[in-house]
Write an enzyme that holds these catalytic residues in place. Structure first.
Site, PDB file in Angstrom:
ATOM      1  N   ASP A   1      -3.364  -0.433   5.656  1.00  0.00           N
ATOM      2  CA  ASP A   1      -4.482  -1.352   5.838  1.00  0.00           C
ATOM      3  C   ASP A   1      -4.065  -2.580   6.645  1.00  0.00           C
ATOM      4  O   ASP A   1      -2.923  -3.036   6.553  1.00  0.00           O
ATOM      5  CB  ASP A   1      -4.995  -1.800   4.462  1.00  0.00           C
ATOM      6  CG  ASP A   1      -6.416  -2.312   4.518  1.00  0.00           C
ATOM      7  OD1 ASP A   1      -7.063  -2.161   5.568  1.00  0.00           O
ATOM      8  OD2 ASP A   1      -6.882  -2.865   3.507  1.00  0.00           O
ATOM      9  N   GLY A   2      -4.995  -3.106   7.417  1.00  0.00           N
ATOM     10  CA  GLY A   2      -4.779  -4.371   8.102  1.00  0.00           C
ATOM     11  C   GLY A   2      -4.679  -4.292   9.608  1.00  0.00           C
ATOM     12  O   GLY A   2      -4.393  -5.304  10.265  1.00  0.00           O
TER      13      GLY A   2
ATOM     14  N   GLY B   1      -7.047  -3.955  11.892  1.00  0.00           N
ATOM     15  CA  GLY B   1      -8.057  -4.777  12.539  1.00  0.00           C
ATOM     16  C   GLY B   1      -7.744  -6.263  12.439  1.00  0.00           C
ATOM     17  O   GLY B   1      -7.893  -7.016  13.411  1.00  0.00           O
TER      18      GLY B   1
ATOM     19  N   TRP C   1      -4.782  -7.582  12.029  1.00  0.00           N
ATOM     20  CA  TRP C   1      -3.608  -7.835  12.869  1.00  0.00           C
ATOM     21  C   TRP C   1      -4.051  -8.122  14.302  1.00  0.00           C
ATOM     22  O   TRP C   1      -3.555  -9.059  14.938  1.00  0.00           O
ATOM     23  CB  TRP C   1      -2.692  -6.621  12.818  1.00  0.00           C
ATOM     24  CG  TRP C   1      -1.402  -6.757  13.568  1.00  0.00           C
ATOM     25  CD1 TRP C   1      -0.202  -7.194  13.070  1.00  0.00           C
ATOM     26  CD2 TRP C   1      -1.173  -6.431  14.939  1.00  0.00           C
ATOM     27  NE1 TRP C   1       0.764  -7.162  14.047  1.00  0.00           N
ATOM     28  CE2 TRP C   1       0.193  -6.698  15.221  1.00  0.00           C
ATOM     29  CE3 TRP C   1      -1.977  -5.940  15.967  1.00  0.00           C
ATOM     30  CZ2 TRP C   1       0.763  -6.494  16.472  1.00  0.00           C
ATOM     31  CZ3 TRP C   1      -1.408  -5.735  17.218  1.00  0.00           C
ATOM     32  CH2 TRP C   1      -0.075  -6.012  17.466  1.00  0.00           C
TER      33      TRP C   1
ATOM     34  N   GLU D   1     -15.175   7.521   4.395  1.00  0.00           N
ATOM     35  CA  GLU D   1     -16.018   6.357   4.665  1.00  0.00           C
ATOM     36  C   GLU D   1     -15.772   5.755   6.047  1.00  0.00           C
ATOM     37  O   GLU D   1     -16.606   5.000   6.558  1.00  0.00           O
ATOM     38  CB  GLU D   1     -15.788   5.285   3.595  1.00  0.00           C
ATOM     39  CG  GLU D   1     -16.312   5.653   2.210  1.00  0.00           C
ATOM     40  CD  GLU D   1     -15.450   6.697   1.513  1.00  0.00           C
ATOM     41  OE1 GLU D   1     -16.013   7.519   0.753  1.00  0.00           O
ATOM     42  OE2 GLU D   1     -14.215   6.710   1.728  1.00  0.00           O
ATOM     43  N   ASN D   2     -14.631   6.069   6.645  1.00  0.00           N
ATOM     44  CA  ASN D   2     -14.328   5.502   7.962  1.00  0.00           C
ATOM     45  C   ASN D   2     -15.254   6.020   9.064  1.00  0.00           C
ATOM     46  O   ASN D   2     -15.309   5.437  10.161  1.00  0.00           O
ATOM     47  CB  ASN D   2     -12.874   5.779   8.356  1.00  0.00           C
ATOM     48  CG  ASN D   2     -11.874   4.937   7.593  1.00  0.00           C
ATOM     49  OD1 ASN D   2     -10.725   5.324   7.418  1.00  0.00           O
ATOM     50  ND2 ASN D   2     -12.313   3.779   7.116  1.00  0.00           N
ATOM     51  N   TRP D   3     -16.000   7.079   8.774  1.00  0.00           N
ATOM     52  CA  TRP D   3     -16.989   7.556   9.755  1.00  0.00           C
ATOM     53  C   TRP D   3     -18.084   6.511   9.979  1.00  0.00           C
ATOM     54  O   TRP D   3     -18.813   6.588  10.974  1.00  0.00           O
ATOM     55  CB  TRP D   3     -17.609   8.873   9.281  1.00  0.00           C
ATOM     56  CG  TRP D   3     -16.667  10.035   9.315  1.00  0.00           C
ATOM     57  CD1 TRP D   3     -16.112  10.673   8.246  1.00  0.00           C
ATOM     58  CD2 TRP D   3     -16.183  10.712  10.479  1.00  0.00           C
ATOM     59  NE1 TRP D   3     -15.299  11.697   8.676  1.00  0.00           N
ATOM     60  CE2 TRP D   3     -15.332  11.747  10.031  1.00  0.00           C
ATOM     61  CE3 TRP D   3     -16.385  10.552  11.851  1.00  0.00           C
ATOM     62  CZ2 TRP D   3     -14.684  12.613  10.917  1.00  0.00           C
ATOM     63  CZ3 TRP D   3     -15.738  11.405  12.727  1.00  0.00           C
ATOM     64  CH2 TRP D   3     -14.895  12.418  12.270  1.00  0.00           C
TER      65      TRP D   3
ATOM     66  N   ARG E   1      -0.290  -0.413  -0.880  1.00  0.00           N
ATOM     67  CA  ARG E   1      -1.410  -0.738  -0.001  1.00  0.00           C
ATOM     68  C   ARG E   1      -1.124  -2.063   0.684  1.00  0.00           C
ATOM     69  O   ARG E   1      -1.017  -3.105   0.028  1.00  0.00           O
ATOM     70  CB  ARG E   1      -2.727  -0.820  -0.763  1.00  0.00           C
ATOM     71  CG  ARG E   1      -3.879  -1.181   0.177  1.00  0.00           C
ATOM     72  CD  ARG E   1      -5.236  -0.902  -0.378  1.00  0.00           C
ATOM     73  NE  ARG E   1      -6.242  -1.145   0.662  1.00  0.00           N
ATOM     74  CZ  ARG E   1      -7.487  -0.720   0.605  1.00  0.00           C
ATOM     75  NH1 ARG E   1      -7.890  -0.016  -0.422  1.00  0.00           N
ATOM     76  NH2 ARG E   1      -8.333  -0.980   1.582  1.00  0.00           N
TER      77      ARG E   1
ATOM     78  N   ARG F   1      -7.520  -2.409  -3.776  1.00  0.00           N
ATOM     79  CA  ARG F   1      -8.564  -1.413  -4.036  1.00  0.00           C
ATOM     80  C   ARG F   1      -7.964  -0.019  -3.916  1.00  0.00           C
ATOM     81  O   ARG F   1      -6.994   0.201  -3.189  1.00  0.00           O
ATOM     82  CB  ARG F   1      -9.702  -1.546  -3.009  1.00  0.00           C
ATOM     83  CG  ARG F   1     -10.431  -2.859  -3.035  1.00  0.00           C
ATOM     84  CD  ARG F   1     -11.655  -2.801  -2.117  1.00  0.00           C
ATOM     85  NE  ARG F   1     -11.284  -2.567  -0.724  1.00  0.00           N
ATOM     86  CZ  ARG F   1     -11.018  -3.544   0.151  1.00  0.00           C
ATOM     87  NH1 ARG F   1     -11.070  -4.807  -0.219  1.00  0.00           N
ATOM     88  NH2 ARG F   1     -10.697  -3.248   1.406  1.00  0.00           N
TER      89      ARG F   1
ATOM     90  N   GLU G   1       2.017   3.662 -10.120  1.00  0.00           N
ATOM     91  CA  GLU G   1       2.306   2.240 -10.021  1.00  0.00           C
ATOM     92  C   GLU G   1       1.735   1.745  -8.692  1.00  0.00           C
ATOM     93  O   GLU G   1       1.718   2.480  -7.707  1.00  0.00           O
ATOM     94  CB  GLU G   1       3.819   1.998 -10.064  1.00  0.00           C
ATOM     95  CG  GLU G   1       4.485   2.444 -11.358  1.00  0.00           C
ATOM     96  CD  GLU G   1       4.080   1.588 -12.546  1.00  0.00           C
ATOM     97  OE1 GLU G   1       3.901   0.361 -12.346  1.00  0.00           O
ATOM     98  OE2 GLU G   1       3.944   2.127 -13.655  1.00  0.00           O
TER      99      GLU G   1
END
Length: 228
Positions: free
Chosen positions: A2-3, A5, A7, A49-51, A167, A173, A186
């Site tokens: 994640d991240g 965008g 960045w 969901e990325n669609w 993550r 999330r 964990e």
């Protein structure tokens, strides 16, 4: 992972620049995991969901992933890494990319150094629904359905339960990732954005994980004065 965008945004660059920069992190983490003796590594590359993202960004991601797969196939083969792709069910995925996924999986099928699962067009809820449908089609009586039997109908049932989820970007999330398999995982949420995530950060997460006291809902034998 994640991240990407954020960045790019921090550098006044288009989001696609963040996705492009993520390639280095992917290879660095794969190499670090293999060197550390990790036997199973899963990367969440694209969710169901990325669609919902803008069409131009999705098209860019499809082209980028295809280039990365083709570019690094020789390295993955040489490192003894078995590659598998979790999901890949949506007809919107370009046929050329699906073929590249199949080719890489076939090419590395006999490798035993590490199993790399790339979750692409993956959704944990969809996997559970499909497993339920598979159970129903198999004719298994309801009273005979166990957790083990249900898990046998999930994609890649030989995959062990997830021990550790990392993550990046500090987001906390689950985001529909391998919902059945992460029941007792964990979790670590490093602040680094994925394009900045490297082997030292990955190894720090492993170190933190090794210090965790994993009880799986139980308690140590000595609790409440019981020395046994």
């Amino acid at each position: 992972m994640d991240g990407n965008g954020r960045w790019a945004q921090r550098r006044s660059l288009p989001r696609t620049a963040g996705h492009r920069a993520a390639e280095t992190a992917v290879i660095d983490v794969i190499e670090a995991a293999r060197a550390a003796g990790v036997e199973w590594l899963s990367l969440y590359a694209f969710s169901t969901e990325n669609w919902n993202r803008p069409g131009s960004e999705v098209e860019f991601l499809m082209r980028l992933v295809r280039r990365v797969v083709r570019k690094h196939a020789p390295l993955l083969l040489a490192r003894g890494i078995r590659c598998r792709f979790l999901g890949v069910a949506d007809p919107r995925i370009p046929r050329e990319l699906t073929r590249d996924f199949d080719d890489l999986a076939t090419l590395t099928a006999d490798n035993r150094g590490m199993t790399l699962t790339v979750a692409f067009d993956h959704g944990g809820r969809r996997d559970i629904v499909e497993a339920a449908r598979s159970l129903i089609r198999s004719g298994a009586p309801a009273d005979e359905v166990t957790e083990r039997l249900f898990a046998d109908h999930l994609p890649f049932p030989d995959t062990p339960d997830v021990d550790l989820v990392i993550r990046t970007s500090g987001e906390q999330r689950i985001s529909n990732f391998m919902l059945w398999q992460v029941a007792y995982a964990e979790w670590i949420f490093p602040e680094a954005l994925w394009p900045d995530f490297r082997a030292p950060e990955f190894l720090a997460c492993l170190h933190t994980y090794r210090r965790r006291d994993r009880r799986f809902g139980g308690v140590p034998a000595w609790t409440n004065g019981d020395p046994s």
